[in-house]
Enzyme design. Structure first.
Site, PDB file in Angstrom:
ATOM      1  N   SER A 111      42.358  27.958  38.222  1.00  0.00           N
ATOM      2  CA  SER A 111      43.180  28.232  38.905  1.00  0.00           C
ATOM      3  C   SER A 111      43.074  27.416  40.391  1.00  0.00           C
ATOM      4  CB  SER A 111      43.361  30.016  39.356  1.00  0.00           C
ATOM      5  OG  SER A 111      44.186  30.397  40.133  1.00  0.00           O
ATOM      6  N   TYR A 134      49.861  26.962  41.340  1.00  0.00           N
ATOM      7  CA  TYR A 134      51.032  27.802  41.819  1.00  0.00           C
ATOM      8  C   TYR A 134      51.059  26.763  42.960  1.00  0.00           C
ATOM      9  CZ  TYR A 134      49.040  32.691  39.635  1.00  0.00           C
ATOM     10  OH  TYR A 134      48.969  33.276  39.035  1.00  0.00           O
ATOM     11  N   THR A 160      52.581  27.696  36.393  1.00  0.00           N
ATOM     12  CA  THR A 160      52.209  28.907  35.844  1.00  0.00           C
ATOM     13  C   THR A 160      54.053  29.350  36.317  1.00  0.00           C
ATOM     14  OG1 THR A 160      50.876  29.361  36.251  1.00  0.00           O
ATOM     15  CG2 THR A 160      51.333  31.376  36.383  1.00  0.00           C
ATOM     16  N   ARG A 169      50.290  45.695  40.926  1.00  0.00           N
ATOM     17  CA  ARG A 169      49.031  46.096  40.725  1.00  0.00           C
ATOM     18  C   ARG A 169      48.663  47.740  41.376  1.00  0.00           C
ATOM     19  NH1 ARG A 169      47.336  40.075  39.742  1.00  0.00           N
ATOM     20  NH2 ARG A 169      48.615  39.046  39.409  1.00  0.00           N
ATOM     21  N   LYS A 222      53.161  27.629  31.264  1.00  0.00           N
ATOM     22  CA  LYS A 222      52.410  29.006  31.361  1.00  0.00           C
ATOM     23  C   LYS A 222      53.199  30.123  31.535  1.00  0.00           C
ATOM     24  CE  LYS A 222      47.689  31.106  32.232  1.00  0.00           C
ATOM     25  NZ  LYS A 222      48.206  32.226  33.363  1.00  0.00           N
ATOM     26  N   HIS A 246      50.198  37.067  31.636  1.00  0.00           N
ATOM     27  CA  HIS A 246      49.338  37.054  32.576  1.00  0.00           C
ATOM     28  C   HIS A 246      48.963  38.546  32.060  1.00  0.00           C
ATOM     29  CE1 HIS A 246      49.542  35.018  36.938  1.00  0.00           C
ATOM     30  NE2 HIS A 246      48.524  35.558  36.734  1.00  0.00           N
TER      31      HIS A 246
HETATM   32  C1  LIG Z   1      41.650  38.143  37.312  1.00  0.00           C
HETATM   33  C2  LIG Z   1      41.997  37.652  37.000  1.00  0.00           C
HETATM   34  C3  LIG Z   1      42.648  36.654  37.530  1.00  0.00           C
HETATM   35  C4  LIG Z   1      44.272  35.984  37.263  1.00  0.00           C
HETATM   36  N1  LIG Z   1      44.832  34.609  38.300  1.00  0.00           N
HETATM   37  C5  LIG Z   1      45.209  33.788  37.667  1.00  0.00           C
HETATM   38  C6  LIG Z   1      45.762  32.596  38.369  1.00  0.00           C
HETATM   39  O1  LIG Z   1      45.312  32.048  39.530  1.00  0.00           O
HETATM   40  N2  LIG Z   1      46.801  31.756  38.027  1.00  0.00           N
HETATM   41  C7  LIG Z   1      47.353  32.331  37.179  1.00  0.00           C
HETATM   42  O2  LIG Z   1      47.774  31.486  35.947  1.00  0.00           O
HETATM   43  N3  LIG Z   1      46.870  32.822  35.936  1.00  0.00           N
HETATM   44  C8  LIG Z   1      45.864  33.815  36.728  1.00  0.00           C
HETATM   45  N4  LIG Z   1      45.478  35.148  35.753  1.00  0.00           N
HETATM   46  C9  LIG Z   1      46.079  35.234  34.114  1.00  0.00           C
HETATM   47  C10 LIG Z   1      45.018  34.625  33.053  1.00  0.00           C
HETATM   48  O3  LIG Z   1      45.238  33.368  33.753  1.00  0.00           O
HETATM   49  C11 LIG Z   1      45.671  35.089  31.556  1.00  0.00           C
HETATM   50  O4  LIG Z   1      47.213  34.844  31.785  1.00  0.00           O
HETATM   51  C12 LIG Z   1      45.600  36.606  31.218  1.00  0.00           C
HETATM   52  O5  LIG Z   1      43.909  36.795  31.776  1.00  0.00           O
HETATM   53  C13 LIG Z   1      44.937  36.483  29.860  1.00  0.00           C
HETATM   54  O6  LIG Z   1      45.271  37.960  29.335  1.00  0.00           O
HETATM   55  P1  LIG Z   1      43.542  38.246  29.300  1.00  0.00           P
HETATM   56  O7  LIG Z   1      42.981  38.766  30.360  1.00  0.00           O
HETATM   57  O8  LIG Z   1      43.532  39.775  28.742  1.00  0.00           O
HETATM   58  O9  LIG Z   1      42.511  37.723  28.086  1.00  0.00           O
HETATM   59  C14 LIG Z   1      43.970  35.709  35.901  1.00  0.00           C
HETATM   60  C15 LIG Z   1      43.341  36.672  35.042  1.00  0.00           C
HETATM   61  C16 LIG Z   1      43.035  37.427  35.563  1.00  0.00           C
HETATM   62  C17 LIG Z   1      42.243  38.563  35.102  1.00  0.00           C
END
Ligand SMILES: Cc1cc2nc3c(=O)[nH]c(=O)nc-3n(C[C@H](O)[C@H](O)[C@H](O)COP(=O)(O)O)c2cc1C
Length: 353
Positions: A111, A134, A160, A169, A222, A246
């Site tokens: 990320s 980002y 993204t 949230r 994404k 996400h």
């Molecule tokens: C703690 C956390 C932080 C995340 N931070 C980002 C991020 O910085 N950039 C991004 O594109 N997606 C982020 N995501 C989304 C994840 O890339 C992903 O799309 C998502 O977690 C998938 O679903 P799942 O947690 O049910 O497996 C984040 C998800 C979580 C749980």
């Protein structure tokens, strides 16, 4: 010391250990969703809308889970999704996740919201890396970052696009807890995201075209959540359509990604690779996505829980357990290669559990 294989025999055990290791703030940051958390719940529940059409008596004594993603070999069709602020979950954060992915023969997506520099993660990694972007600054900022990530050896850029506005949230909001930006060394010099993510809100397909022109790396978009946008990705030369909401952290009442896979794969028709994430926590979930047309899936929370439970070893154990479950699901549905599964392997069913 109990070996991690004995300590954790199911993903649920890992999840419980993660919760025990984390403060309530960090647990909720890592595991919560936006508003009513309907997207978060639906991501998991929609998995039940598909059942298998198992085949028997097909000699499944040898099962092959290897595939490729954008030309890179994968030992298993499961990668680790980009997640910000991983230092909150474990002191080794992204370094540990990158090592876990490499150890299991798969890819780590880093990320932008990382406490480590891309060069540091690349130095610690033992497998391929993809950089998730980002976008904050102007073209000069983005170009400098691209050059830097390319030089560090990253193998793809994932823009993204599901964060035009930061999702509410409420678990975090009610605790007055905002981990955003705390860790990102790449966003230094910008105001905190709370004061406005103007650049993220103003992104358009022109920016996709600009990225495509400006980087020599494969481009992934994404956060695609409609068939129409998947088609636009192809028209704009995007190399990979990444279906995602996400993890339910952004738009509430978003479609469950698993339910988009078949239509998106059909619309894309092999002109780009399709990956998906959102609620993948079982080998059967992975097999369903592959059957519906995804090249591979990504896991977010499941990997984060592994990290919080036991660092790199914990995250690797999550991948190992999902790999084991995937092989069992393949054997019991009569499948010997992840590259040969198709839509005939699943059918829609009422979610009657
Ligand atoms: C703690 C956390 C932080 C995340 N931070 C980002 C991020 O910085 N950039 C991004 O594109 N997606 C982020 N995501 C989304 C994840 O890339 C992903 O799309 C998502 O977690 C998938 O679903 P799942 O947690 O049910 O497996 C984040 C998800 C979580 C749980």
């Amino acid at each position: 010391m109990v070996a991690v294989e004995q300590q954790f025999v199911t993903l649920n055990e890992i999840r419980r250990a993660a919760r025990a290791n984390l403060s309530p703030e960090v647990w909720d940051y890592a595991s919560g969703g936006a508003e009513t958390e309907t997207s978060l719940r639906r991501n998991r529940r929609a998995m039940s809308n598909y059942v298998f059409v198992p085949r028997v008596l097909r000699d499944v004594s040898h099962i092959d889970t290897t595939t490729t993603f954008l030309g890179m070999p994968l030992a298993l069709p499961i990668m680790i999704a980009p997640m910000g602020s991983m230092f909150l979950l474990h002191p080794d954060g992204d370094l540990a996740l990158a090592r876990a992915a490499g150890q299991m023969g798969t890819i780590y997506w880093l990320s932008t919201m990382t406490r480590w520099l891309p060069e540091e993660v690349a130095a610690a990694a033992t497998g391929p890396l993809i950089f998730q972007l980002y976008w904050r600054g102007d073209h000069a900022w983005a170009e400098a970052l691209l050059r830097r990530v390319e030089a560090a050896g990253f193998r793809g850029i994932a823009l993204t696009v599901d964060t035009a506005a930061y999702g509410r949230r409420e678990r975090d909001i009610e605790k007055r807890y905002d981990p955003r930006g705390q860790g990102s060394r790449l966003w230094q010099g910008f105001p905190p995201p709370l004061q406005g993510d103007a650049r993220m809100a103003s992104l358009t397909w022109d920016d996709v075209d600009w990225l495509k022109r400006t980087t020599r790396l494969p481009l992934i978009v994404k956060g695609i959540q409609s068939v129409e946008d998947a088609r636009l990705c192809v028209e704009h030369g995007v190399d990979c359509v990444y279906i995602s909401n996400h993890g339910g952290r952004q738009l509430d009442y978003a479609p469950a990604p698993i339910e988009l896979v078949a239509e998106v794969a059909e619309a894309v028709a092999g002109r780009a690779e399709v990956v998906v994430d959102g609620g993948f926590q079982r080998g059967t979930d992975v097999l369903k996505a592959l059957a519906l047309g995804a090249r591979a899936v990504c896991i977010g929370k499941a990997a984060a829980w592994g990290l919080a439970a036991a660092g790199a070893e914990g995250a690797a154990r999550v991948l190992e357990l999902l790999h084991l479950e995937l092989r069992i699901a393949m054997a019991n549905t009569g499948q010997t290669s992840v590259r040969e599964v198709g839509p005939w392997l699943v059918r829609r069913a009422c979610a009657c559990e």
